[in-house]
Design a protein around this motif. Structure first.
Motif, PDB file in Angstrom:
ATOM      1  N   GLU A 291       0.872  -1.061  -0.129  1.00  0.00           N
ATOM      2  CA  GLU A 291       0.013   0.078  -0.057  1.00  0.00           C
ATOM      3  C   GLU A 291       0.900   1.093   0.002  1.00  0.00           C
ATOM      4  O   GLU A 291       0.589   2.206  -0.752  1.00  0.00           O
ATOM      5  CB  GLU A 291      -0.779  -0.118   1.344  1.00  0.00           C
ATOM      6  CG  GLU A 291      -1.872   1.268   1.164  1.00  0.00           C
ATOM      7  CD  GLU A 291      -2.654   1.264   2.455  1.00  0.00           C
ATOM      8  OE1 GLU A 291      -3.598   2.285   2.818  1.00  0.00           O
ATOM      9  OE2 GLU A 291      -2.755   0.246   3.349  1.00  0.00           O
ATOM     10  N   ALA A 292       2.124   1.354   0.897  1.00  0.00           N
ATOM     11  CA  ALA A 292       2.930   2.416   0.843  1.00  0.00           C
ATOM     12  C   ALA A 292       3.560   2.644  -0.199  1.00  0.00           C
ATOM     13  O   ALA A 292       3.567   3.581  -0.794  1.00  0.00           O
ATOM     14  CB  ALA A 292       4.014   2.168   1.955  1.00  0.00           C
ATOM     15  N   LYS A 293       3.868   1.745  -1.195  1.00  0.00           N
ATOM     16  CA  LYS A 293       4.466   1.688  -2.489  1.00  0.00           C
ATOM     17  C   LYS A 293       3.739   2.301  -3.588  1.00  0.00           C
ATOM     18  O   LYS A 293       3.922   3.210  -4.306  1.00  0.00           O
ATOM     19  CB  LYS A 293       5.189   0.298  -3.006  1.00  0.00           C
ATOM     20  CG  LYS A 293       6.290  -0.135  -1.955  1.00  0.00           C
ATOM     21  CD  LYS A 293       6.965  -1.422  -2.502  1.00  0.00           C
ATOM     22  CE  LYS A 293       7.950  -1.901  -1.819  1.00  0.00           C
ATOM     23  NZ  LYS A 293       8.561  -3.180  -2.161  1.00  0.00           N
ATOM     24  N   ALA A 294       2.210   1.869  -3.375  1.00  0.00           N
ATOM     25  CA  ALA A 294       1.483   2.385  -4.213  1.00  0.00           C
ATOM     26  C   ALA A 294       1.115   4.148  -3.975  1.00  0.00           C
ATOM     27  O   ALA A 294       0.928   4.880  -4.961  1.00  0.00           O
ATOM     28  CB  ALA A 294      -0.061   1.675  -4.160  1.00  0.00           C
ATOM     29  N   ILE A 295       1.314   4.229  -2.671  1.00  0.00           N
ATOM     30  CA  ILE A 295       0.982   5.800  -2.406  1.00  0.00           C
ATOM     31  C   ILE A 295       2.205   6.566  -2.956  1.00  0.00           C
ATOM     32  O   ILE A 295       2.194   7.683  -3.601  1.00  0.00           O
ATOM     33  CB  ILE A 295       0.998   5.885  -0.901  1.00  0.00           C
ATOM     34  CG1 ILE A 295      -0.433   5.334  -0.543  1.00  0.00           C
ATOM     35  CG2 ILE A 295       0.947   7.491  -0.511  1.00  0.00           C
ATOM     36  CD1 ILE A 295      -0.706   5.366   0.773  1.00  0.00           C
ATOM     37  N   VAL A 296       3.388   5.750  -2.765  1.00  0.00           N
ATOM     38  CA  VAL A 296       4.506   6.725  -3.229  1.00  0.00           C
ATOM     39  C   VAL A 296       4.476   6.842  -4.874  1.00  0.00           C
ATOM     40  O   VAL A 296       5.002   7.816  -5.330  1.00  0.00           O
ATOM     41  CB  VAL A 296       5.856   5.721  -2.995  1.00  0.00           C
ATOM     42  CG1 VAL A 296       7.052   6.179  -3.702  1.00  0.00           C
ATOM     43  CG2 VAL A 296       6.115   5.808  -1.786  1.00  0.00           C
ATOM     44  N   LYS A 305      -0.846  16.138  -4.652  1.00  0.00           N
ATOM     45  CA  LYS A 305      -1.958  15.586  -3.798  1.00  0.00           C
ATOM     46  C   LYS A 305      -1.470  15.228  -2.734  1.00  0.00           C
ATOM     47  O   LYS A 305      -2.331  14.456  -1.792  1.00  0.00           O
ATOM     48  CB  LYS A 305      -2.209  14.371  -4.609  1.00  0.00           C
ATOM     49  CG  LYS A 305      -2.983  14.736  -5.946  1.00  0.00           C
ATOM     50  CD  LYS A 305      -3.662  13.267  -6.424  1.00  0.00           C
ATOM     51  CE  LYS A 305      -4.615  13.636  -7.735  1.00  0.00           C
ATOM     52  NZ  LYS A 305      -5.034  12.405  -8.425  1.00  0.00           N
ATOM     53  N   PHE A 306      -0.202  15.460  -2.047  1.00  0.00           N
ATOM     54  CA  PHE A 306       0.283  14.784  -0.974  1.00  0.00           C
ATOM     55  C   PHE A 306      -0.610  15.226   0.423  1.00  0.00           C
ATOM     56  O   PHE A 306      -0.823  14.336   1.378  1.00  0.00           O
ATOM     57  CB  PHE A 306       1.778  15.307  -0.528  1.00  0.00           C
ATOM     58  CG  PHE A 306       2.551  14.433   0.413  1.00  0.00           C
ATOM     59  CD1 PHE A 306       3.377  13.496   0.211  1.00  0.00           C
ATOM     60  CD2 PHE A 306       2.137  14.686   1.846  1.00  0.00           C
ATOM     61  CE1 PHE A 306       4.228  12.727   1.197  1.00  0.00           C
ATOM     62  CE2 PHE A 306       2.877  13.738   2.782  1.00  0.00           C
ATOM     63  CZ  PHE A 306       3.828  13.057   2.328  1.00  0.00           C
ATOM     64  N   ALA A 307      -0.852  16.397   0.445  1.00  0.00           N
ATOM     65  CA  ALA A 307      -1.766  16.870   1.592  1.00  0.00           C
ATOM     66  C   ALA A 307      -3.125  15.987   1.657  1.00  0.00           C
ATOM     67  O   ALA A 307      -3.559  15.837   2.828  1.00  0.00           O
ATOM     68  CB  ALA A 307      -1.808  18.354   1.542  1.00  0.00           C
ATOM     69  N   ASP A 308      -3.466  16.162   0.456  1.00  0.00           N
ATOM     70  CA  ASP A 308      -4.878  15.452   0.599  1.00  0.00           C
ATOM     71  C   ASP A 308      -5.071  14.012   0.858  1.00  0.00           C
ATOM     72  O   ASP A 308      -5.646  13.238   1.688  1.00  0.00           O
ATOM     73  CB  ASP A 308      -5.544  15.487  -0.973  1.00  0.00           C
ATOM     74  CG  ASP A 308      -6.091  16.856  -1.100  1.00  0.00           C
ATOM     75  OD1 ASP A 308      -6.192  17.567  -0.320  1.00  0.00           O
ATOM     76  OD2 ASP A 308      -5.908  17.184  -2.465  1.00  0.00           O
ATOM     77  N   ILE A 309      -3.929  13.186   0.296  1.00  0.00           N
ATOM     78  CA  ILE A 309      -3.787  11.894   0.788  1.00  0.00           C
ATOM     79  C   ILE A 309      -3.502  11.589   2.158  1.00  0.00           C
ATOM     80  O   ILE A 309      -3.762  10.778   2.705  1.00  0.00           O
ATOM     81  CB  ILE A 309      -2.622  10.998  -0.334  1.00  0.00           C
ATOM     82  CG1 ILE A 309      -3.228  11.311  -1.840  1.00  0.00           C
ATOM     83  CG2 ILE A 309      -2.400   9.660   0.238  1.00  0.00           C
ATOM     84  CD1 ILE A 309      -2.258  10.772  -2.858  1.00  0.00           C
ATOM     85  N   ILE A 362       5.611   7.387   4.350  1.00  0.00           N
ATOM     86  CA  ILE A 362       5.913   8.186   3.244  1.00  0.00           C
ATOM     87  C   ILE A 362       6.348   9.371   3.170  1.00  0.00           C
ATOM     88  O   ILE A 362       5.602  10.367   3.941  1.00  0.00           O
ATOM     89  CB  ILE A 362       4.910   8.095   2.161  1.00  0.00           C
ATOM     90  CG1 ILE A 362       4.311   6.506   1.666  1.00  0.00           C
ATOM     91  CG2 ILE A 362       5.321   8.659   0.843  1.00  0.00           C
ATOM     92  CD1 ILE A 362       3.205   6.043   2.561  1.00  0.00           C
ATOM     93  N   ILE A 363       7.553  10.043   3.059  1.00  0.00           N
ATOM     94  CA  ILE A 363       8.003  11.173   3.468  1.00  0.00           C
ATOM     95  C   ILE A 363       8.323  12.157   2.105  1.00  0.00           C
ATOM     96  O   ILE A 363       8.782  11.752   1.333  1.00  0.00           O
ATOM     97  CB  ILE A 363       9.448  10.957   4.303  1.00  0.00           C
ATOM     98  CG1 ILE A 363       9.012  10.092   5.520  1.00  0.00           C
ATOM     99  CG2 ILE A 363       9.805  12.437   5.105  1.00  0.00           C
ATOM    100  CD1 ILE A 363      10.345   9.906   5.988  1.00  0.00           C
TER     101      ILE A 363
END
Length: 630
Positions: A291-296, A305-309, A362-363
C-alpha cells in the motif's frame, strides 16, 4: 505518534520547576541503590540517603539562597543546623514519595516523556520543539539531557501522587457561600483616639524618677563595644579586572568551538503514516508495504496530492489534519530510521517507504534551514568574558590559598598579603556587633574581629568566606570597650520615655473608662473621626482592631469596642451600621472561594499524607551527620 503531545499544564509547570528549584528528584536507580556508602545521613524504608546526595542538595540550596540575596548571605546561616535539617527533610519527603510511586507501579513511558518535553513552551521556537534550545537550557543548569529526563520522569511520577491527593479535596457550596458572606460583610465605623504622646507631653518627671530609671535600666544606656578595622577583600571580580585576553586566544576559542556559535541545520517534512506493529506477521508487513509503495508511485506522479492523501490515509492523528506537516526539526528529534531518511532527501523529493517502530512512512522533504555560524565579531565579547572568567577562576584558586596562608603566617599585619596579592588596604568606620556595614555584616567575620585574638593580641583574622566566593581578612585598628553612658548624656531620653509611659497609662485609663460609660448608654466627651467603611476580607486597620470590630455583635447599634495599640494609644471604635452582601446563586466568586479553600485543604491533606508515609517507611536519621560545620 510524533504529534501526540498531551496538553497537561500541571506537568509543564513541573518541568519548568526542575530547571530552577534546587530539590529536583533523582532517578529511580539512584533512589533504590543498596550499594553501601559507609556514610549515610538517613535510611528511609531500607534505602539510604548518602552523605554525597545530602551535600549536593545542601550546596544547591546554599547557591539558591546566595542568588536570591544577591550574594550577601551570612555564612552562619548557610552552615546552620536548621538549614541542614530543612534540606534533609526535603530529601526524606522525596524518598518516601518515590517509594510509594514504586510500590504502586506508577510509571512514565518513554513516549510520554518525549511528548511532555516536546510540549513545553520553554523548549520551543516558533511553536516547535527545538532540540538545541532544550539542550542549552538543560546544560545551563549543569545537567545532561539524560540526567534531566531521569529527574523529570521521577517528578512526573510524584506529581501523579500529588494530583491524586490534592484532587480529593471537596468544599461544599454552602461552606464556600458562608465564608464569602463573612468576607464581604462591611461595617461603618468611627474612631476616638486617646493618644499616649499627647497625654504624656506635659507630665511632670522628677530628678528622683530619672535617677531611678537610669539605675534600673543600665543595659539600655550602654554603648556597645566598638572598633575600627583595617581589612582586605579578595574576590574573583578583583582578579578578573587584571586578566588580559589576547586576540589569538579569542580566535582559537572561536575556531575550536564553532558549534556553540551556530544554528544546526533543520528540515521541514510531511509524512503519511501507515501503522504496523513491530511484531506483525510477514503477510501483514507485505500488505502495508505494498500500500505504501502504491502511494509513493501516485505521489511521484502527482506530488500536489500529498496533503489530500495524508488527510485521507495517514494514521498519525496529530499531523494528518495538517496534511502530514511536521514542521521544522533538527537531528535527534525523530526516531532513527525516519530521521536518516529525511536528512538524506533533497528538497521536494518523496522517499521510498520507511519502516520505523511506529509503522511505515512516506516522507516528502518540503524545506531546509541550513546551518549558520555567527561571525567572530558578533561573539567576541562573549568569548572574552568566558576566557577571562576561566582564567580568573584558575588564578583565584591559586591565590586564595596564598592569601589565606599569608594573613595566617604573618598575623601582625595585613600589608604582606596586600602586597603579595595586589589588594587595596581598606579602613572601616566604627563597627559594633549591633551595627556592622558590609562586609562586616557576616556573623563569622564579626565574631572573629571582636574575639580575643584580634582585640587582645592584635592579630589578623583568618581569611573568612563571606559568600559568593569572597574572602575577607581584617585586624583591629582602634578598639573601645563597652561602657555605660553618663546620666547627663541620656537624661533627655529618660525624660521622654517616662513621659511616654505615663501617657500610655493615662490613655489606657481614660479609654477604658470612656468605653465602660458608652457600654452603659451614657454620653462621653470624645471627638469621633470621619466615618469609614471596613470590609472583613480587605483589612483597613491593624489585625487586632479588625478582629475587635468584626467580633462585636451586629445589634443593637451603635456598638463600641476598644483596642490598646502597641504604640500605647487607646482607640474606641463606634460601629454604626452593618451591611451584609446579597450573593446570587450563580455568583462566580463562590466557585473562586471554593477553589481557594480546596487548595488549603489539599495542602493540609498532602502534609498529612507525607507524615503517614514517613511513618510507613521507617525513617532513621543520623543526627551526627546533621551537625553544622565549623
Amino acid at each position: 505518534m510524533f504529534e501526540a503531545v498531551r496538553n497537561n499544564k500541571r506537568i509543564a509547570q513541573v518541568i519548568l520547576a526542575i530547571l530552577i528549584i534546587p530539590f529536583a528528584f533523582f532517578g529511580m536507580d539512584a533512589y533504590f541503590s543498596e550499594s553501601a556508602t559507609g556514610n549515610e545521613v538517613a535510611q528511609v524504608g531500607g534505602t539510604r540517603i548518602s552523605a554525597y546526595d545530602f551535600d549536593q542538595a545542601l550546596r544547591e540550596q546554599q547557591d539558591r539562597l546566595r542568588a536570591t540575596a544577591g550574594g550577601q548571605v551570612d555564612r552562619a546561616l548557610l552552615e546552620s543546623a536548621e538549614l541542614r535539617r530543612v534540606v534533609l527533610d526535603n530529601l526524606i519527603n522525596q524518598r518516601v514519595l518515590a517509594l510509594y510511586a514504586a510500590e504502586n507501579r506508577l510509571v512514565v513511558t518513554p513516549e510520554q516523556l518525549q511528548a511532555t518535553i516536546a510540549g513545553v513552551p520553554a523548549f520551543q521556537e516558533d511553536g516547535r520543539f527545538s532540540l538545541q534550545r532544550y539542550e542549552n537550557l538543560v546544560r545551563a543548569q549543569g545537567m545532561s539531557p539524560a540526567t534531566f529526563e531521569a529527574r523529570l520522569a521521577q517528578d512526573v511520577r510524584v506529581q501523579q501522587i500529588v494530583a491524586a491527593v490534592g484532587d480529593a479535596g471537596f468544599v461544599p457550596e454552602a461552606s464556600a457561600r458562608r465564608f464569602l458572606d463573612a468576607q464581604l460583610e462591611e461595617r461603618q465605623v468611627r474612631e476616638a483616639r486617646f493618644a499616649a504622646d499627647r497625654l504624656g507631653a506635659d507630665a511632670t518627671v522628677s530628678e528622683e524618677q530619672v535617677a531611678a530609671y537610669y539605675e534600673a535600666n543600665p543595659v539600655r544606656f550602654e554603648r556597645p563595644a566598638r572598633l575600627q578595622a583595617e581589612y582586605l577583600v579578595f574576590d574573583r571580580a578583583s582578579i578578573e579586572q587584571k586578566v588580559a585576553v589576547s586576540d589569538d586566544a579569542v580566535r582559537a576559542f572561536y575556531e575550536g568551538n564553532q558549534p556553540r556559535f551556530g544554528v544546526a541545520e533543520e528540515r521541514q517534512a510531511r509524512h503519511i503514516l501507515l501503522t504496523l506493529p513491530d511484531n506483525a506477521e510477514q503477510g501483514e508487513v507485505d500488505k502495508v508495504m505494498a500500500e505504501a509503495k502504491a502511494i509513493v508511485d501516485t505521489l511521484r506522479q502527482e506530488p500536489g496530492k500529498f496533503a489530500d492523501i495524508a488527510r485521507e490515509k495517514s494514521q498519525d492523528p496529530g499531523s494528518a489534519s495538517r496534511g502530514g506537516d511536521l514542521g521544522f526539526f533538527g537531528r535527534g528529534m525523530m526516531v532513527g530510521a525516519f530521521e536518516d531518511a529525511v536528512f538524506a532527501l533533497d528538497k521536494g523529493r518523496i522517499s521510498d517507504p520507511v519502516r520505523s517502530e511506529f509503522g511505515v512512512h512516506i516522507i516528502e522533504l518540503t524545506d531546509i534551514k541550513p546551518s549558520s555560524i555567527k561571525a567572530l565579531d558578533e561573539v567576541r565579547d562573549e568569548i572574552v568574558a568566558e576566557l577571562r572568567a576561566q582564567e580568573a577562576g584558575r588564578r583565584f584558586a591559586e591565590l586564595a590559598e596564598q592569601f589565606a596562608n599569608t594573613v595566617y603566617e604573618q598575623p601582625d599585619s595585613l600589608a604582606p598579603a596586600a602586597e603579595a596579592i595586589g589588594l587595596e588596604m581598606r579602613t572601616s568606620d566604627w563597627i559594633s556587633r549591633e551595627s556592622a556595614p558590609e562586609p562586616f555584616n557576616n556573623e563569622r567575620l564579626l565574631n572573629a574581629l571582636f574575639g580575643d585574638e584580634a582585640v587582645q593580641k592584635a592579630r589578623n583574622t583568618e581569611a573568612i568566606e563571606i559568600g559568593n566566593g569572597t574572602l575577607v581578612s581584617a585586624r583591629v585598628k582602634t578598639f573601645e570597650a563597652a561602657k555605660r553612658l553618663p546620666l547627663d548624656e541620656v537624661r533627655s531620653r529618660i525624660v521622654d520615655e517616662l513621659r511616654r509611659e505615663q501617657g500610655r497609662k493615662e490613655a489606657l485609663a481614660q479609654g477604658e473608662a470612656t468605653l465602660a460609660a458608652l457600654g452603659k448608654g451614657e454620653s462621653a466627651a470624645v471627638t469621633w473621626g470621619e466615618e469609614r467603611t471596613l470590609q472583613r476580607g480587605a483589612p483597613g486597620l491593624p489585625a487586632a482592631a479588625m478582629q475587635a470590630v468584626f467580633s462585636a455583635p451586629a445589634e443593637p447599634l451603635p456598638a463600641h469596642v476598644g483596642v490598646h495599640t502597641p504604640e500605647g494609644d487607646y482607640v474606641i471604635y463606634r460601629i454604626e451600621a452593618v451591611q451584609r452582601p446579597q450573593i446570587g446563586a450563580e455568583d462566580p466568586r463562590i466557585a473562586a472561594v471554593a477553589s481557594q479553600y480546596a487548595q488549603l485543604l489539599a495542602g493540609r491533606d498532602f502534609g498529612a499524607f507525607i507524615t503517614d508515609l514517613r511513618q510507613r517507611y521507617d525513617v532513621n536519621i543520623n543526627a551526627s551527620a546533621l551537625q553544622a560545620q565549623q
